[in-house]
Motif scaffolding. Structure first.
Motif, PDB file in Angstrom:
ATOM      1  N   LYS A 703       0.806  -1.260   0.025  1.00 30.16           N
ATOM      2  CA  LYS A 703      -0.021  -0.002  -0.071  1.00 30.16           C
ATOM      3  C   LYS A 703       0.987   1.103  -0.094  1.00 30.16           C
ATOM      4  N   PRO A 704       0.491   2.304  -0.487  1.00 32.86           N
ATOM      5  CA  PRO A 704       1.049   3.795  -0.546  1.00 32.86           C
ATOM      6  C   PRO A 704       1.734   3.970   0.839  1.00 32.86           C
ATOM      7  N   ALA A 705       0.833   3.585   1.945  1.00 36.60           N
ATOM      8  CA  ALA A 705       1.437   3.646   3.344  1.00 36.60           C
ATOM      9  C   ALA A 705       2.808   3.011   3.798  1.00 36.60           C
ATOM     10  N   ASP A 706       2.871   1.923   2.916  1.00 38.96           N
ATOM     11  CA  ASP A 706       4.023   1.043   3.231  1.00 38.96           C
ATOM     12  C   ASP A 706       5.385   1.929   2.623  1.00 38.96           C
ATOM     13  N   LEU A 707       5.131   2.675   1.771  1.00 39.22           N
ATOM     14  CA  LEU A 707       6.434   3.259   1.288  1.00 39.22           C
ATOM     15  C   LEU A 707       6.446   4.981   1.682  1.00 39.22           C
ATOM     16  N   ARG A 708       5.962   5.109   2.812  1.00 40.26           N
ATOM     17  CA  ARG A 708       6.339   6.347   3.538  1.00 40.26           C
ATOM     18  C   ARG A 708       7.829   6.356   4.265  1.00 40.26           C
ATOM     19  N   PHE A 709       8.221   7.755   4.186  1.00 43.21           N
ATOM     20  CA  PHE A 709       9.671   7.968   4.825  1.00 43.21           C
ATOM     21  C   PHE A 709       9.605   9.490   5.218  1.00 43.21           C
ATOM     22  N   TYR A 710      10.701   9.829   5.795  1.00 46.49           N
ATOM     23  CA  TYR A 710      10.773  11.162   6.338  1.00 46.49           C
ATOM     24  C   TYR A 710      11.244  11.822   5.116  1.00 46.49           C
ATOM     25  N   ARG A 711      10.327  12.631   4.481  1.00 47.43           N
ATOM     26  CA  ARG A 711      10.641  13.508   3.357  1.00 47.43           C
ATOM     27  C   ARG A 711      11.519  14.521   3.470  1.00 47.43           C
ATOM     28  N   LYS A 712      11.948  15.402   2.526  1.00 47.82           N
ATOM     29  CA  LYS A 712      12.787  16.449   2.699  1.00 47.82           C
ATOM     30  C   LYS A 712      12.197  17.618   3.872  1.00 47.82           C
ATOM     31  N   ASP A 713      10.880  17.524   3.726  1.00 46.68           N
ATOM     32  CA  ASP A 713      10.372  18.685   4.406  1.00 46.68           C
ATOM     33  C   ASP A 713      10.017  17.965   6.303  1.00 46.68           C
ATOM     34  N   ARG A 715       8.163  15.453   6.774  1.00 44.92           N
ATOM     35  CA  ARG A 715       6.869  14.764   6.757  1.00 44.92           C
ATOM     36  C   ARG A 715       7.037  13.449   6.390  1.00 44.92           C
ATOM     37  N   PHE A 716       6.393  12.576   7.158  1.00 42.41           N
ATOM     38  CA  PHE A 716       6.261  11.004   7.270  1.00 42.41           C
ATOM     39  C   PHE A 716       5.138  10.810   6.209  1.00 42.41           C
ATOM     40  N   ASP A 717       5.618  10.360   4.964  1.00 37.89           N
ATOM     41  CA  ASP A 717       4.515   9.951   3.913  1.00 37.89           C
ATOM     42  C   ASP A 717       5.163   9.494   2.727  1.00 37.89           C
ATOM     43  N   TYR A 718       4.445   9.287   1.501  1.00 36.01           N
ATOM     44  CA  TYR A 718       5.025   8.864   0.333  1.00 36.01           C
ATOM     45  C   TYR A 718       4.977   9.811  -0.530  1.00 36.01           C
ATOM     46  N   GLU A 719       5.875   9.640  -1.539  1.00 33.40           N
ATOM     47  CA  GLU A 719       6.018  10.508  -2.811  1.00 33.40           C
ATOM     48  C   GLU A 719       5.660   9.686  -3.972  1.00 33.40           C
ATOM     49  N   ALA A 720       5.334  10.496  -4.916  1.00 33.25           N
ATOM     50  CA  ALA A 720       4.928   9.974  -6.215  1.00 33.25           C
ATOM     51  C   ALA A 720       6.254   9.608  -6.859  1.00 33.25           C
ATOM     52  N   GLY A 721       6.095   8.505  -7.765  1.00 30.39           N
ATOM     53  CA  GLY A 721       7.614   8.135  -8.614  1.00 30.39           C
ATOM     54  C   GLY A 721       7.510   6.427  -8.912  1.00 30.39           C
ATOM     55  N   GLU A 722       8.727   5.971  -9.143  1.00 32.96           N
ATOM     56  CA  GLU A 722       8.804   5.028  -9.620  1.00 32.96           C
ATOM     57  C   GLU A 722       9.469   3.998  -8.442  1.00 32.96           C
ATOM     58  N   PHE A 723       9.090   2.784  -8.237  1.00 34.86           N
ATOM     59  CA  PHE A 723       9.708   1.916  -7.366  1.00 34.86           C
ATOM     60  C   PHE A 723       9.962   0.706  -7.834  1.00 34.86           C
ATOM     61  N   GLU A 724      10.991  -0.109  -7.552  1.00 34.20           N
ATOM     62  CA  GLU A 724      11.414  -1.249  -7.792  1.00 34.20           C
ATOM     63  C   GLU A 724      11.087  -2.198  -6.685  1.00 34.20           C
ATOM     64  N   VAL A 725      10.443  -3.145  -7.087  1.00 33.54           N
ATOM     65  CA  VAL A 725      10.090  -4.127  -5.932  1.00 33.54           C
ATOM     66  C   VAL A 725      10.596  -5.423  -6.070  1.00 33.54           C
ATOM     67  N   TYR A 726      11.209  -6.027  -5.187  1.00 38.23           N
ATOM     68  CA  TYR A 726      11.957  -7.405  -5.317  1.00 38.23           C
ATOM     69  C   TYR A 726      11.447  -8.630  -4.319  1.00 38.23           C
ATOM     70  N   ILE A 727      11.662  -9.947  -5.066  1.00 37.23           N
ATOM     71  CA  ILE A 727      11.044 -10.742  -4.105  1.00 37.23           C
ATOM     72  C   ILE A 727      12.171 -11.992  -4.146  1.00 37.23           C
ATOM     73  N   GLY A 728      12.788 -12.406  -3.201  1.00 35.60           N
ATOM     74  CA  GLY A 728      14.005 -13.144  -3.262  1.00 35.60           C
ATOM     75  C   GLY A 728      14.346 -14.227  -2.120  1.00 35.60           C
ATOM     76  N   THR A 729      15.447 -14.780  -2.114  1.00 36.38           N
ATOM     77  CA  THR A 729      15.929 -15.401  -0.862  1.00 36.38           C
ATOM     78  C   THR A 729      16.780 -14.656   0.037  1.00 36.38           C
ATOM     79  N   ASN A 730      17.449 -13.711  -0.234  1.00 37.25           N
ATOM     80  CA  ASN A 730      18.190 -12.923   0.542  1.00 37.25           C
ATOM     81  C   ASN A 730      18.140 -11.516  -0.268  1.00 37.25           C
ATOM     82  N   ALA A 731      18.948 -10.545   0.682  1.00 36.99           N
ATOM     83  CA  ALA A 731      18.956  -9.122   0.137  1.00 36.99           C
ATOM     84  C   ALA A 731      19.735  -8.870  -1.160  1.00 36.99           C
TER      85      ALA A 731
END
Ligand code: NOJ
Length: 745
Positions: A703-713, A715-731
């Motif tokens: 969910k967008p809420a999972d993408l929140r972080f402390y932005r430049k201002d 504010r703990f929120d998400y920002e529009a843009g592109e995301f990569e999502v990975y599924i795998g066996t380790n980092a």
């Protein structure tokens, strides 16, 4: 006793009636606490704010003599390091029978990874990624501890730690904020259960607030300095998660942060903890940290230290004795308000009500219960299960593991092979190392009766002596297979146990070198309390099993993994570096402006001259005796809005020949932010149990809420843009897909 309670209940009824007309109705314990507070003198209130250690155990540099007199005088509200149904009853009696208001004592203790039945050290247990199991081990610890008179554990320790030199990494859940937060909540639920008044639940104490794990250079108690963004994004969430799960108390940390010792930080203890997070339990200092503010150099005398701590938001002084000595005069001088003392005392008394101590101060002092509960068969079985699931198979070339139970001659070599003392690790509470089962004993119980086992110590853990070496080489030469157990002594990690080297001691290297030369099928079993630099070991051995300190049932648990009765499933929760020079190294680092990968042949990229950038074993790494294949990550859509969510899936197949469990990990990368973002962040995980040939589709929802972080201002929120999502066996996984988040302005 009777008179006291009559007065008290009259006041209670009066205060309840009064509250009906004026304010919102208070919880019953809240009103009860008020009614007790109304009876108390200033000195009695300050007594509740004071915690001293008994001489039963030593967990810090100072020991106060005469704590029994303090109890009788009502100058102390809580005691730690006193355990046992009989002993706690004795001390409780001193309080209840001698003090004017008969307010019961609260008994605290470091119940960190089990109480009498010792479970794996928390870092080990975190490698199971099994939240239910961690909740259960905390539950069992609480069952045993409460049966021995305890009401309050100084756990969970939730400090994010990214420097393995720091000895206390063993006590936490590793380097990751997301996983650490989930584990923090699970442990709190385990200790506290659903009902604090039940006789088998205890108060949790989330610690050490805040950012104790970021000590510079990994030296314990050292300075912490970081931006508010890093503090809030990386270090604070696990404390918050523990509080959201209901943790009743908080312990401050020893370190300074933002130039302020944590125990004197109004910003941490009031602005964040109370005002932002709404915490309503009590805050205790870590040991003598009020006194230590003198060394930090922010106060010139003891009165100023006491004033700074209480005014910052500390409610209880552990062991410094400064509240007891100074608060009365500080209130009289107008430097501390009585309202602040009332607030602190009320928080403590309220939790004593919640525990049911005012109804029966001896409720946890039942010697019969103590005998039947402690170290019972069910707990021991759970400890063994837990230990198996905490083991991480780091390497297994040529399928050396599992070993054959019918191996004719097996040499069990090494300073950890038959050690008992070290198995329960640091912070093992009231655990009795003599009750632990060694690796050698575990192997003896597991192999076929026809197997001939020879044992040789090979080397000391740390001392400089080659006296055991020749025997070990001779025995290893005779064997068809070798189990070589090496590691750190348990005292080499834990509090005040930082190391500048994270290699195994040189004397053990000598032993490993000699055994490796024999070229026999050898399994290296490593026992330790921190990620180690295992580059040497990785070069010399084909099979390496990371077993940490697994507790009372260590031996049988390791043996079951060695011989394939259990297929290992643990995954590292801290990165293992190639060398100490790479520290700090963790999977969620930033990309930099000159990432090595952008132009590997170029001199002017972010790298070392003498070492790779990459870890030896990454976060999330752990092998199995079977193999798993992942299909390409699939998305149900490639673009979402703020009100949407996205399904991310992948099919995992057991491609080997044995049943096995796999911890499937979900990572996200926010490609462009108003501030720089980590190259990967864990956002989910699940554990699959698959039969040979079996496939299962795994679906995560983001969910967008999972993408929140402390932005430049900020504010703990998400920002529009592109995301990569990975599924795998380790980092290290590169199995990814891309999606876009659009946000209406
Ligand atoms: C100091 C440690 O830092 C803390 O974690 C522990 O709870 C207290 N001593 C009490 O033993």
């Amino acid at each position: 006793m009777k008179i006291y309670y009559r007065v008290f209940y009259t006041l209670l009824v009066v205060s309840l009636l009064a509250s009906c007309n004026k304010q919102p109705v208070k919880s019953t314990t809240d009103a009860k606490a008020d009614s007790v507070l109304a009876l108390m003198t200033l000195r009695e209130k300050i007594g509740q704010l004071t915690l001293y250690t008994s001489d039963w155990d030593v967990t810090g540099p100072t020991m106060r003599k005469g704590y029994q007199t303090d109890i009788k005088n009502g100058d102390v509200g809580a005691i730690f390091n006193a355990i046992g149904a009989a002993y706690t009853r004795q001390l409780q009696q001193l309080a209840v029978e001698n003090t004017r208001l008969k307010i019961p004592l609260l008994f605290g203790y470091d119940v960190i990874h089990g109480h009498r039945t010792i479970f794996p050290i928390p870092l080990a247990e975190s490698c199971s990624w099994d939240l239910d199991m961690m909740q259960r081990s905390a539950r069992i610890a609480a069952e045993e501890a409460t049966a021995e008179g305890l009401h309050w554990t100084f756990a969970p320790m939730v400090d994010i730690a990214r420097d393995p030199r720091w000895g206390r990494v063993m006590e936490g859940a590793g380097e990751d904020t997301y996983l650490g937060s989930k584990i923090a909540a699970a442990r709190v639920k385990g200790f506290q259960g659903d009902d604090l008044s039940a006789v088998n639940t205890m108060l949790a104490c989330v610690k050490h607030f805040a950012a104790y794990g970021a000590a510079q250079a990994g030296r314990d108690y050292h300075t912490v300095d970081m931006s508010d963004r890093v503090l809030r994004e990386t270090y604070l969430p696990p404390y918050k998660a523990a509080l959201d799960a209901g943790a009743a108390t908080v312990m401050t940390s020893f370190n300074e942060i933002h130039g302020e010792p944590a125990s004197g930080s109004h910003y941490l203890l009031t602005d964040i903890l109370r005002k932002e997070w709404g915490f309503d339990g009590f805050v205790v200092t870590d040991y003598t940290s009020i006194m230590e503010m003198l060394y930090h150099g922010v106060v010139a005398d003891t009165a100023a230290a006491a004033a700074m701590a209480i005014n910052a938001g500390v409610d209880m002084d552990m062991q410094a004795g400064f509240f007891q000595d100074k608060l009365e005069q500080l209130v009289k001088a107008g430097k501390v308000s009585e309202a602040r003392i009332n607030e602190a005392a009320k928080r403590i008394i309220k939790l004593k009500f919640d525990l049911g101590l005012f109804d029966d101060p001896y409720k946890y002092c039942d010697t019969t219960r103590e005998k039947t509960v402690v170290m019972n068969e069910k707990f021991l079985a759970e400890a063994k299960e837990n230990a198996k699931r905490s083991i991480v198979l780091l390497k297994n070339e040529n399928n050396i593991l599992p070993l054959n139970k019918n191996t004719k001659t097996l040499a069990v070599i090494g300073p950890m092979a038959n050690t008992r003392k070290d198995l329960i690790g640091a912070w093992s509470a009231a655990g009795d190392w003599k009750k632990a089962i060694t690796l050698l004993e575990g192997i003896q119980q597991t192999v076929s009766p026809a197997t001939k086992i020879s044992f040789a110590k090979g080397s000391p853990i740390d001392a400089d002596s080659t006296q055991y070496l020749a025997e070990a080489i001779a025995k290893a030469k005779q064997a068809d297979a070798i189990v070589l157990a090496v590691g750190e002594a348990s005292w080499m990690s834990g509090e005040a146990a930082s190391r500048t080297s994270i290699q195994l001691p040189a004397i053990q290297r000598k032993l490993m070198e000699e055994i490796a030369k024999l070229n026999k099928p050898t399994v290296l079993v490593v026992m330790n309390g921190r990620p180690l630099d295992l580059s040497f070991e990785d070069k010399h051995f084909k099979a390496i099993l990371e077993t940490w300190f697994l507790g009372t049932q260590a031996g049988p648990a390791i043996a079951e993994v060695l011989f394939g009765d259990y297929n290992p499933s643990g995954k590292l929760t801290m990165t293992f570096p190639r060398s100490i020079g790479q520290i700090p190294i963790y999977y969620s680092m930033k990309n930099t402006g000159r990432p090595y990968e952008s132009d590997p042949g170029n001199k002017y990229v972010s790298k070392y001259l003498d070492e790779s950038n990459y870890p030896l074993y990454p976060f999330g790494h752990g092998l199995s005796y079977t193999t798993f294949a992942y299909t390409q990550v699939k998305l149900d859509k490639t673009s979402i809005t703020s009100t949407d969510s996205i399904q991310v899936s992948c099919t995992v197949t057991n491609t080997g020949t044995r049943q096995g469990e796999e911890i499937v990990q979900l990572y996200v990368r926010d490609l462009v932010g108003s501030v720089t973002r980590p190259i990967k962040e864990l956002k989910g995980f699940t554990k699959l149990d698959l039969k040979p040939g079996e496939s299962r589709e795994v679906t995560f929802q983001i969910k967008p809420a999972d993408l929140r972080f402390y932005r430049k201002d900020m504010r703990f929120d998400y920002e529009a843009g592109e995301f990569e999502v990975y599924i795998g066996t380790n980092a290290n996984t590169t199995n990814k897909a891309k999606f876009n988040l659009s946000v209406a302005e």
